[in-house]
Each structure stands twice: as C-alpha cells, then as structure tokens.
Design a protein around this motif. Structure first.
Motif, PDB file in Angstrom:
ATOM      1  N   TRP A   1       0.822  -1.217   0.000  1.00 12.17           N
ATOM      2  CA  TRP A   1       0.000   0.000   0.000  1.00 12.17           C
ATOM      3  C   TRP A   1       0.854   1.264   0.000  1.00 12.17           C
ATOM      4  O   TRP A   1       0.455   2.280  -0.566  1.00 12.17           O
ATOM      5  N   ASP A   2       2.020   1.210   0.616  1.00 13.53           N
ATOM      6  CA  ASP A   2       2.840   2.428   0.645  1.00 13.53           C
ATOM      7  C   ASP A   2       3.489   2.724  -0.708  1.00 13.53           C
ATOM      8  O   ASP A   2       4.131   3.756  -0.890  1.00 13.53           O
ATOM      9  N   ASP A   3       3.307   1.812  -1.686  1.00 13.62           N
ATOM     10  CA  ASP A   3       3.797   2.060  -3.039  1.00 13.62           C
ATOM     11  C   ASP A   3       2.676   2.508  -3.967  1.00 13.62           C
ATOM     12  O   ASP A   3       2.913   2.856  -5.119  1.00 13.62           O
ATOM     13  N   ILE A   4       1.419   2.518  -3.471  1.00 13.43           N
ATOM     14  CA  ILE A   4       0.269   2.890  -4.285  1.00 13.43           C
ATOM     15  C   ILE A   4       0.067   4.407  -4.228  1.00 13.43           C
ATOM     16  O   ILE A   4       0.025   4.993  -3.142  1.00 13.43           O
ATOM     17  N   ALA A   5      -0.045   5.030  -5.396  1.00 12.12           N
ATOM     18  CA  ALA A   5      -0.244   6.478  -5.448  1.00 12.12           C
ATOM     19  C   ALA A   5      -1.719   6.843  -5.470  1.00 12.12           C
ATOM     20  O   ALA A   5      -2.145   7.787  -4.808  1.00 12.12           O
ATOM     21  N   ALA A   6      -2.532   6.114  -6.231  1.00 13.62           N
ATOM     22  CA  ALA A   6      -3.954   6.441  -6.354  1.00 13.62           C
ATOM     23  C   ALA A   6      -4.695   5.243  -6.933  1.00 13.62           C
ATOM     24  O   ALA A   6      -4.092   4.326  -7.490  1.00 13.62           O
ATOM     25  N   SER A   7      -6.029   5.257  -6.775  1.00 14.79           N
ATOM     26  CA  SER A   7      -6.866   4.202  -7.357  1.00 14.79           C
ATOM     27  C   SER A   7      -8.111   4.842  -7.960  1.00 14.79           C
ATOM     28  O   SER A   7      -8.565   5.892  -7.502  1.00 14.79           O
ATOM     29  N   PHE A   8      -8.656   4.207  -8.992  1.00 16.76           N
ATOM     30  CA  PHE A   8      -9.797   4.764  -9.705  1.00 16.76           C
ATOM     31  C   PHE A   8     -10.755   3.644 -10.112  1.00 16.76           C
ATOM     32  O   PHE A   8     -10.369   2.493 -10.258  1.00 16.76           O
ATOM     33  N   VAL A   9     -12.010   4.024 -10.312  1.00 23.97           N
ATOM     34  CA  VAL A   9     -13.012   3.108 -10.862  1.00 23.97           C
ATOM     35  C   VAL A   9     -13.713   3.824 -12.013  1.00 23.97           C
ATOM     36  O   VAL A   9     -14.120   4.976 -11.873  1.00 23.97           O
ATOM     37  N   LYS A  10     -13.821   3.145 -13.141  1.00 22.06           N
ATOM     38  CA  LYS A  10     -14.518   3.687 -14.301  1.00 22.06           C
ATOM     39  C   LYS A  10     -15.610   2.705 -14.690  1.00 22.06           C
ATOM     40  O   LYS A  10     -15.324   1.559 -15.054  1.00 22.06           O
ATOM     41  N   GLU A  11     -16.878   3.131 -14.589  1.00 24.50           N
ATOM     42  CA  GLU A  11     -17.992   2.248 -14.886  1.00 24.50           C
ATOM     43  C   GLU A  11     -18.466   2.429 -16.321  1.00 24.50           C
ATOM     44  O   GLU A  11     -18.503   3.529 -16.849  1.00 24.50           O
ATOM     45  N   GLY A  12     -18.816   1.308 -16.952  1.00 25.62           N
ATOM     46  CA  GLY A  12     -19.357   1.319 -18.296  1.00 25.62           C
ATOM     47  C   GLY A  12     -20.627   0.488 -18.354  1.00 25.62           C
ATOM     48  O   GLY A  12     -21.184   0.102 -17.319  1.00 25.62           O
ATOM     49  N   ILE A  13     -21.060   0.175 -19.543  1.00 29.45           N
ATOM     50  CA  ILE A  13     -22.290  -0.583 -19.709  1.00 29.45           C
ATOM     51  C   ILE A  13     -22.092  -2.048 -19.327  1.00 29.45           C
ATOM     52  O   ILE A  13     -22.957  -2.660 -18.692  1.00 29.45           O
TER      53      ILE A  13
ATOM     54  N   ALA B   1     -17.123  -2.634 -14.980  1.00 34.36           N
ATOM     55  CA  ALA B   1     -16.315  -1.521 -14.493  1.00 34.36           C
ATOM     56  C   ALA B   1     -14.836  -1.881 -14.573  1.00 34.36           C
ATOM     57  O   ALA B   1     -14.455  -3.058 -14.516  1.00 34.36           O
ATOM     58  N   ASP B   2     -13.998  -0.838 -14.705  1.00 26.00           N
ATOM     59  CA  ASP B   2     -12.545  -0.999 -14.701  1.00 26.00           C
ATOM     60  C   ASP B   2     -12.013  -0.465 -13.377  1.00 26.00           C
ATOM     61  O   ASP B   2     -12.364   0.647 -12.966  1.00 26.00           O
ATOM     62  N   PHE B   3     -11.166  -1.248 -12.718  1.00 23.21           N
ATOM     63  CA  PHE B   3     -10.479  -0.777 -11.517  1.00 23.21           C
ATOM     64  C   PHE B   3      -9.014  -0.558 -11.877  1.00 23.21           C
ATOM     65  O   PHE B   3      -8.346  -1.466 -12.372  1.00 23.21           O
ATOM     66  N   THR B   4      -8.538   0.648 -11.655  1.00 22.06           N
ATOM     67  CA  THR B   4      -7.167   1.013 -12.012  1.00 22.06           C
ATOM     68  C   THR B   4      -6.451   1.568 -10.791  1.00 22.06           C
ATOM     69  O   THR B   4      -7.039   2.314 -10.011  1.00 22.06           O
ATOM     70  N   PHE B   5      -5.201   1.187 -10.639  1.00 26.70           N
ATOM     71  CA  PHE B   5      -4.384   1.815  -9.600  1.00 26.70           C
ATOM     72  C   PHE B   5      -3.019   2.153 -10.186  1.00 26.70           C
ATOM     73  O   PHE B   5      -2.528   1.484 -11.087  1.00 26.70           O
ATOM     74  N   SER B   6      -2.455   3.233  -9.702  1.00 29.44           N
ATOM     75  CA  SER B   6      -1.138   3.674 -10.144  1.00 29.44           C
ATOM     76  C   SER B   6      -0.174   3.638  -8.967  1.00 29.44           C
ATOM     77  O   SER B   6      -0.573   3.818  -7.815  1.00 29.44           O
ATOM     78  N   THR B   7       1.089   3.386  -9.268  1.00 30.66           N
ATOM     79  CA  THR B   7       2.095   3.308  -8.227  1.00 30.66           C
ATOM     80  C   THR B   7       2.951   4.570  -8.238  1.00 30.66           C
ATOM     81  O   THR B   7       2.917   5.362  -9.175  1.00 30.66           O
ATOM     82  N   LYS B   8       3.730   4.740  -7.193  1.00 32.11           N
ATOM     83  CA  LYS B   8       4.593   5.900  -7.090  1.00 32.11           C
ATOM     84  C   LYS B   8       5.750   5.838  -8.083  1.00 32.11           C
ATOM     85  O   LYS B   8       6.428   6.830  -8.305  1.00 32.11           O
ATOM     86  N   SER B   9       5.973   4.653  -8.667  1.00 22.90           N
ATOM     87  CA  SER B   9       7.008   4.514  -9.699  1.00 22.90           C
ATOM     88  C   SER B   9       6.420   4.654 -11.097  1.00 22.90           C
ATOM     89  O   SER B   9       7.006   4.201 -12.074  1.00 22.90           O
TER      90      SER B   9
ATOM     91  N   TYR C   1     -13.667  -5.316 -16.921  1.00 25.15           N
ATOM     92  CA  TYR C   1     -14.840  -6.199 -16.886  1.00 25.15           C
ATOM     93  C   TYR C   1     -15.113  -6.772 -15.496  1.00 25.15           C
ATOM     94  O   TYR C   1     -15.445  -7.946 -15.352  1.00 25.15           O
ATOM     95  N   LEU C   2     -14.973  -5.930 -14.473  1.00 26.19           N
ATOM     96  CA  LEU C   2     -15.363  -6.338 -13.126  1.00 26.19           C
ATOM     97  C   LEU C   2     -16.832  -6.003 -12.909  1.00 26.19           C
ATOM     98  O   LEU C   2     -17.306  -4.965 -13.374  1.00 26.19           O
ATOM     99  N   PRO C   3     -17.600  -6.858 -12.232  1.00 25.53           N
ATOM    100  CA  PRO C   3     -18.969  -6.468 -11.866  1.00 25.53           C
ATOM    101  C   PRO C   3     -18.936  -5.152 -11.082  1.00 25.53           C
ATOM    102  O   PRO C   3     -18.049  -4.922 -10.258  1.00 25.53           O
ATOM    103  N   LYS C   4     -19.868  -4.282 -11.367  1.00 23.49           N
ATOM    104  CA  LYS C   4     -19.830  -2.930 -10.810  1.00 23.49           C
ATOM    105  C   LYS C   4     -19.824  -2.927  -9.287  1.00 23.49           C
ATOM    106  O   LYS C   4     -19.100  -2.151  -8.655  1.00 23.49           O
ATOM    107  N   ASN C   5     -20.640  -3.786  -8.671  1.00 26.01           N
ATOM    108  CA  ASN C   5     -20.693  -3.822  -7.218  1.00 26.01           C
ATOM    109  C   ASN C   5     -19.341  -4.221  -6.631  1.00 26.01           C
ATOM    110  O   ASN C   5     -18.880  -3.666  -5.636  1.00 26.01           O
TER     111      ASN C   5
END
Length: 233
Positions: free
Chosen positions: A79-91, A94-102, A110-114
């Motif tokens: 977790w201390d290497d994670i910079a941010a996380s995002f969720v983008k929902e579509g039809i 949903a996409d779950f994205t995370f970026s690292t400090k590097s 294609y994750l279920p939205k819930n």
C-alpha cells in the motif's frame, strides 16, 4: 480463510472462483495479513480463466491464470507504493485502475460494478490509513469493529459510441500549442487541471494512454502528461 469471506460470497461472487483463489493464497499471506476483498473478472462472453484482484490490509495482489489455468501468476504491490486508485464504470462492467509511485499503472477490466465499488472503497480506506494513521476502532474482545457503509446509488448508464478517430478524444489545440510553444506555458493550463474532478482527470489520463497505444504521442510525452495529471489527484 473462507469463514472470513462470507460477506464477499453473499454478494455476486462465484463461490468456486473465490475458493480457487483463496486456496492458492493460503501460503502467500504474511503474518497478520487479512484479505479484505476479492473481485473477479466477468467478461460479456464466457470467461474461462478470469483475472482477479485481491486487496489485503498490507497490499494489492493481481492474480492471473497461466498455462490453461494450471498455474497462477501473482503480482503484488504494498500500500505504501500505491499512489492512487480509480473506478470507471461502463455498460458491461467496471474498470479498476491503480497507479504506483514509480509511475506504473494497472487495470483490471470487466469487473462487476458492485465488486469494483467495494474494491475501490477498501483501497481508499487503506490509503487513508496510510496517509492519516487512522485505524479501525478496537472493541472489548480485541477484534476490530466492523464498519458499515451506506449503499452506493446506482449510476445511470447511457449508451456509448465507439470512437474510431482518436484525434476526437482530446482537444488537440491546447496540447499542440503547448508542444509548439513550450516557453509560453501560462498559469491557465495548471488552473484548468486543478479545476477538474477526479473522474475528469482519470478520463484525461485514459485518453492520453489511448493516444500512446495508437502511436499518436511518444512514451516520453505520455509520461510527462501522466505525471502532471497525477499531481492533481
């Protein structure tokens, strides 16, 4: 471990998929490491070997089946290497994205939205704990008090149109002017990014990635734009 995941299994999870993942995680978890949530990919067609993502109180673990499902590749980030996380929902999910400090970015699509929402909520909690040092309250028996969350309202879905001309994704004028006149960068550009919401910033980052994938910008240009956007998140 299955006893600790009953709340997950009561949602729209596939018990067989969860059991398969947790059986492989038994020997990977560190001492005092607890699984917080598991999200499993569910593509529109039949998903025989889905990717999955596991979040614990110590790290994010990406689980990718290999060799026709006979083996599993695990990629983890503390977790201390994670910079941010995002969720983008579509039809279709949903996409779950995370970026690292590097400056690495990972997306599970294609994750279920819930599941994606629960994943995002847990990730935000862990990042808040890391940033503010806030821990879950302890009850008398020494266990952590379970936190309850209000139901997340359903997001209205609107039909989307596939973009075939990637020049339409981003207004070209502002970006090209900055490229042609690098010494004439004003405060207006920075102010514009600062006024955007987290979702809008994430959308810009995705658009830049599409331009990079299609050879419309160079890797160095993408890295510079990505770093500037992440500074406002």
């Amino acid at each position: 471990m299955i006893d600790n995941l009953k709340k997950i299994l009561n949602e729209d999870q596939d018990p067989k998929a969860i059991e398969k993942i947790t059986s492989k995680l038994n020997n990977l978890l560190m001492s005092n490491e607890e699984v917080g949530y598991i999200a499993v990919q569910k593509k529109p067609a039949v998903t025989i070997l889905p990717d999955s993502i596991v979040v614990t109180n110590k790290r994010i673990i990406l689980c990718k089946p290999k060799n026709l499902g006979l083996s599993m590749e695990f990629i983890d980030y503390d977790w201390d290497d994670i910079a941010a996380s995002f969720v983008k929902e579509g039809i279709l999910g949903a996409d779950f994205t995370f970026s690292t400090k590097s400056d690495l970015t990972h997306t599970i699509d294609y994750l279920p939205k819930n599941q994606a929402r629960k994943l995002y909520t847990y990730a935000k909690e862990q990042l808040d704990i890391l940033k503010n040092g806030v821990q879950a309250p302890i009850v008398e028996n020494g266990e952590k008090e379970e936190t309850t969350y209000e139901a997340i309202p359903e997001i209205e879905e609107t039909p989307t149109e596939e973009v075939t001309n990637f020049a339409e994704i981003i207004p070209v004028s502002g970006y090209r002017e900055e490229k042609q006149f690098p010494g004439d960068k004003t405060e207006n550009t920075e102010t514009g990014l600062g006024e955007l919401s987290q979702d809008q910033l994430f959308e810009k980052l995705q658009n830049y990635k599409k331009l990079l994938d299609n050879g419309l910008i160079l890797q160095g240009e993408y890295d510079t734009l990505k770093k500037e956007i992440l500074s406002y998140m």
